[in-house]
Design an enzyme around this catalytic site. Sequence first.
Site, PDB file in Angstrom:
ATOM      1  N   LYS A   1       0.867  -1.187   0.000  1.00 29.36           N
ATOM      2  CA  LYS A   1       0.000   0.000   0.000  1.00 29.36           C
ATOM      3  C   LYS A   1       0.899   1.230   0.000  1.00 29.36           C
ATOM      4  O   LYS A   1       1.484   1.578   1.013  1.00 29.36           O
ATOM      5  CB  LYS A   1      -0.882  -0.008   1.251  1.00 29.36           C
ATOM      6  CG  LYS A   1      -2.285   0.550   1.039  1.00 29.36           C
ATOM      7  CD  LYS A   1      -2.345   2.028   0.766  1.00 29.36           C
ATOM      8  CE  LYS A   1      -2.321   2.859   2.033  1.00 29.36           C
ATOM      9  NZ  LYS A   1      -2.252   4.311   1.739  1.00 29.36           N
TER      10      LYS A   1
ATOM     11  N   GLU B   1       9.557   1.208  11.360  1.00 31.33           N
ATOM     12  CA  GLU B   1      10.568   2.259  11.213  1.00 31.33           C
ATOM     13  C   GLU B   1       9.818   3.568  11.389  1.00 31.33           C
ATOM     14  O   GLU B   1       9.002   3.929  10.556  1.00 31.33           O
ATOM     15  CB  GLU B   1      11.241   2.146   9.842  1.00 31.33           C
ATOM     16  CG  GLU B   1      12.605   2.786   9.821  1.00 31.33           C
ATOM     17  CD  GLU B   1      12.539   4.255   9.512  1.00 31.33           C
ATOM     18  OE1 GLU B   1      12.218   5.033  10.439  1.00 31.33           O
ATOM     19  OE2 GLU B   1      12.799   4.628   8.367  1.00 31.33           O
TER      20      GLU B   1
ATOM     21  N   CYS C   1      13.710  10.253   7.510  1.00 28.67           N
ATOM     22  CA  CYS C   1      13.567   9.819   8.911  1.00 28.67           C
ATOM     23  C   CYS C   1      14.829  10.101   9.708  1.00 28.67           C
ATOM     24  O   CYS C   1      14.783  10.268  10.915  1.00 28.67           O
ATOM     25  CB  CYS C   1      13.274   8.326   8.969  1.00 28.67           C
ATOM     26  SG  CYS C   1      11.824   7.890   8.037  1.00 28.67           S
TER      27      CYS C   1
ATOM     28  N   GLU D   1      10.035  15.662  15.212  1.00 32.97           N
ATOM     29  CA  GLU D   1      10.429  15.524  13.825  1.00 32.97           C
ATOM     30  C   GLU D   1       9.605  16.481  12.981  1.00 32.97           C
ATOM     31  O   GLU D   1       8.401  16.322  12.824  1.00 32.97           O
ATOM     32  CB  GLU D   1      10.231  14.084  13.352  1.00 32.97           C
ATOM     33  CG  GLU D   1      10.909  13.853  12.048  1.00 32.97           C
ATOM     34  CD  GLU D   1      11.257  12.391  11.811  1.00 32.97           C
ATOM     35  OE1 GLU D   1      11.953  12.121  10.841  1.00 32.97           O
ATOM     36  OE2 GLU D   1      10.820  11.524  12.571  1.00 32.97           O
TER      37      GLU D   1
END
Lengths: 135, 508
Positions: free
Chosen positions: B190, B264, B303, B404
């Site tokens: 997906k 992750e 990331c 983040e």
Amino acid sequence: MTQATNLPRVLISEAAMEVIDTLRKRFGTDLMFHQSGGCCDGSSPMCFEKGDFKVGASDIWMGKVYGCDFFMSADQFEYWKHTELTLDVTPGRGSSFSIEIPMGIRFLIRSRIFTMEEFENLIPVKTGEEVLEEN
Amino acid sequence: MTTLTLSEAKPVERPHIKEKYDHFIGGKWVAPSSGEYFDNISPIDGKVFSKAARGNKADIEKALDAAHAAFPSWSKTSVAVRSKLLNKIADVIEENLEMLARIETIDNGKALRETRAADLPLVIDHFRYFASVIRADESSISEHDEHTVSIALHEPLGVVAQIIPWNFPLLMATWKIAPALAAGCCTVVKPAEQTPTSIMVLMELIGDILPPGVLNIVTGFGVEAGKPLASSSRVAKVSFTGETTTGRLIMQYASENLVPVTMELGGKSPNIFMKSVADADDDFFDKAVEGAVLFALNQGEVCTCPSRILVHEDIYDVFMERVIARTKAIKMGHPLAEDTMMGAQASNDQFEKILSYLDIGKQEGAEVLCGGEKASLNSGLENGYYIQPTIFKGHNKMRIFQEEIFGPVVSVTTFKTTEEAIAIANDTMYGLGAGLWSRDAHELYQVPRAILAGRVWVNCYHAYPAHAPFGGYKKSGFGRENHLMMLNHYRQTKNMLISYDKKKLGFF
């Protein structure tokens, strides 16, 4: 002069209220929010049908916003607790399982730093586990 | 008002992109069962450039049917054949690198020089890496005693679910797809809703290389397509890259089905510059300056974005002066222009989120060393999502140091001692990436060992070669990618414990 107490930690914009109304009607249920962290769509509030996201002792309940429980993980809260959050919406195509995304909009958090007086008079927080026990 | 450095080249031509793309299921293009498609907006100009199939539970079930039908045969296909097919995929991508790089740029908004030099070459190499390692892979055998032998044999898990982020749409898909197929699994993928097109263009090129049903792609929204996939009792594993709340939700579903997951979930990576970095104004110093400016790679949508610069206070002035100058020299412009160094953020909501962090950073009292605003570009880019590369100076308790932002924003602070540098580096919920820059041989080993992160780049940053395991500590997740150990994330162990003794035990 008396200082206001139990000040809310999370506010909401008019536009976000309208989206919540629409989603409540569509899903026929109460909703909840969990503030995400981390990469990609992290740092965004995620909206779920109430109870779909399992909260627990490591989550902080920051109050209700327009009738919806608003949670954040406890370690993240440590860095966010001095800021007032306003739940808003913006056009955009977010990913994640947040339920407003198919509408082409995304919930978004805007932040303001509390004054020292405000900070000392905020509503008390609870853990997700305590909220579950109360319900 | 900050003056932007702008690209001067004209954008290259856009390749042909179809008006809409269906799902790829069972080796065929399959229209969404809802009949609906959703707009895919290019971050370059905010305009719709294609549509993607709006997948739902019925489409996911179709894809799972196809994957389950393919698994018995694919799991028994010899490694020689699996390897050959993965190599063929790599060859086809290589032949079409330029076209795919341009489409990736249109889909994601990143500069063409990055899709050409990083995304696509890494995709190709990654398929070749997993094509190679399975040829040399061995199971193990041990003799427990002269009559007893234990064989520990790898067997593929089955049909897996893989949910892909939007920051490196093709590369992150490859990080998951290549090891799964190499291990003998079939997969339902997906893609992210922001970037559903480039992988479908890729499937047009490679779709007939694999047997039908081995690789299935269903586009759609998380709540409509991602959730039925992640919560399906018909998947043997879920692999996810994204943020923490969705990560927890997927683990919640996986706990109901008792299947493994790999996660992750991002980071807030410290990039540490020790005092010795500035001992000379030489090539190494220049490399370290570039290492700090790498926060702007991929518009910061990584990331492992080195989003916290920790610099020794004695070299702060000399080092940061150079870093600020280098940051101001980043050319912004049309992502398809060959000299553009930094392109557009991937979507409007990301753009708005980054602006909200620029606001909170200023409110918290962080000093803006450069940038700090959106970038208003013209010539058709007025509605694109451009942010100026931004450097804040502040302290590690500020939200801009802890969250983040996923944009071209770095927060700088200073340290006095190595112990303080390590303490600041580890004062975060996350532990994905980190950087350490030093000329001191002892620090080069000891400091990385003390940092709680899965990947510490030492005197380099942002390299992602196959065969270097990549993954997180702490809230950054678990499991590794990019390495042959990934094979075992997609396999289980069949132990055959064999007796060659004709004599009975003598118990009964």
